[in-house]
Write a protein that holds these residues in place. Structure first.
Motif, PDB file in Angstrom:
ATOM      1  N   ALA A  47       6.471  46.073 -18.587  1.00  0.00           N
ATOM      2  CA  ALA A  47       5.456  45.114 -18.482  1.00  0.00           C
ATOM      3  C   ALA A  47       4.847  45.475 -16.873  1.00  0.00           C
ATOM      4  O   ALA A  47       3.594  45.414 -16.530  1.00  0.00           O
ATOM      5  N   ALA A  48       5.670  45.970 -15.906  1.00  0.00           N
ATOM      6  CA  ALA A  48       5.064  46.019 -14.751  1.00  0.00           C
ATOM      7  C   ALA A  48       4.206  47.360 -14.466  1.00  0.00           C
ATOM      8  O   ALA A  48       3.440  47.347 -13.834  1.00  0.00           O
ATOM      9  N   ARG A  49       4.350  48.237 -15.485  1.00  0.00           N
ATOM     10  CA  ARG A  49       3.685  49.445 -15.478  1.00  0.00           C
ATOM     11  C   ARG A  49       2.173  49.101 -15.563  1.00  0.00           C
ATOM     12  O   ARG A  49       1.206  50.095 -15.246  1.00  0.00           O
ATOM     13  N   TRP A  53      -3.452  47.537 -10.105  1.00  0.00           N
ATOM     14  CA  TRP A  53      -4.529  47.241  -8.647  1.00  0.00           C
ATOM     15  C   TRP A  53      -3.560  46.778  -7.568  1.00  0.00           C
ATOM     16  O   TRP A  53      -2.087  46.734  -7.745  1.00  0.00           O
ATOM     17  N   ALA A  54      -4.015  46.953  -6.499  1.00  0.00           N
ATOM     18  CA  ALA A  54      -3.251  46.614  -5.143  1.00  0.00           C
ATOM     19  C   ALA A  54      -3.272  45.262  -4.616  1.00  0.00           C
ATOM     20  O   ALA A  54      -4.297  44.511  -4.947  1.00  0.00           O
ATOM     21  N   ASP A  55      -2.276  44.860  -4.073  1.00  0.00           N
ATOM     22  CA  ASP A  55      -2.288  43.343  -3.298  1.00  0.00           C
ATOM     23  C   ASP A  55      -2.929  43.359  -2.130  1.00  0.00           C
ATOM     24  O   ASP A  55      -3.667  44.629  -1.763  1.00  0.00           O
ATOM     25  N   VAL A  63       4.741  48.361  -8.026  1.00  0.00           N
ATOM     26  CA  VAL A  63       5.726  48.750  -7.182  1.00  0.00           C
ATOM     27  C   VAL A  63       6.385  47.313  -6.724  1.00  0.00           C
ATOM     28  O   VAL A  63       7.536  47.488  -6.735  1.00  0.00           O
ATOM     29  N   VAL A  64       5.592  46.440  -6.517  1.00  0.00           N
ATOM     30  CA  VAL A  64       6.119  45.229  -6.157  1.00  0.00           C
ATOM     31  C   VAL A  64       6.812  44.599  -6.945  1.00  0.00           C
ATOM     32  O   VAL A  64       7.808  44.118  -6.834  1.00  0.00           O
TER      33      VAL A  64
END
Length: 98
Positions: A47-49, A53-55, A63-64
């Motif tokens: 699911a993380a894949r 977008w970036a934080d 990655v987070v």
């Protein structure tokens, strides 16, 4: 002669790389992770894949989320209470399915 050289190489590599200690809990060997926990962990990573977008710090969310998933599963690894483990698995699955 070749056999003697191979024994020497094996002996040298055995001394150079000691085996990591076995993880133990209360003098007993730890059991392997449950299939449900492994399945949930892999599903969380899958699911993380999808978060590209970036934080606000410029770090990609995937990655987070992977780091957070790993951290939470590592913290829960040593939980001795089977009821609490089952509760964590149910809550984790519900959160993932939302």
């Amino acid at each position: 002669m070749l056999a003697r050289a191979l024994r020497r190489v094996r002996k040298d590599t055995a001394r150079a790389a000691p085996r990591p200690p076995t993880r133990q809990l209360g003098g007993l060997r730890k059991r392997p992770p449950s299939p449900e926990a492994l399945s949930l962990y892999r599903d969380c990573l899958r699911a993380a894949r999808h978060f590209h977008w970036a934080d606000q710090n410029g770090e990609p969310w995937n990655v987070v989320l992977r780091r957070s998933t790993r951290k939470e599963f590592e913290q829960a690894r040593d939980e001795p209470d089977p009821l609490m483990v089952a509760k964590m698995l149910v809550v984790g699955r519900e959160c993932l399915d939302k």
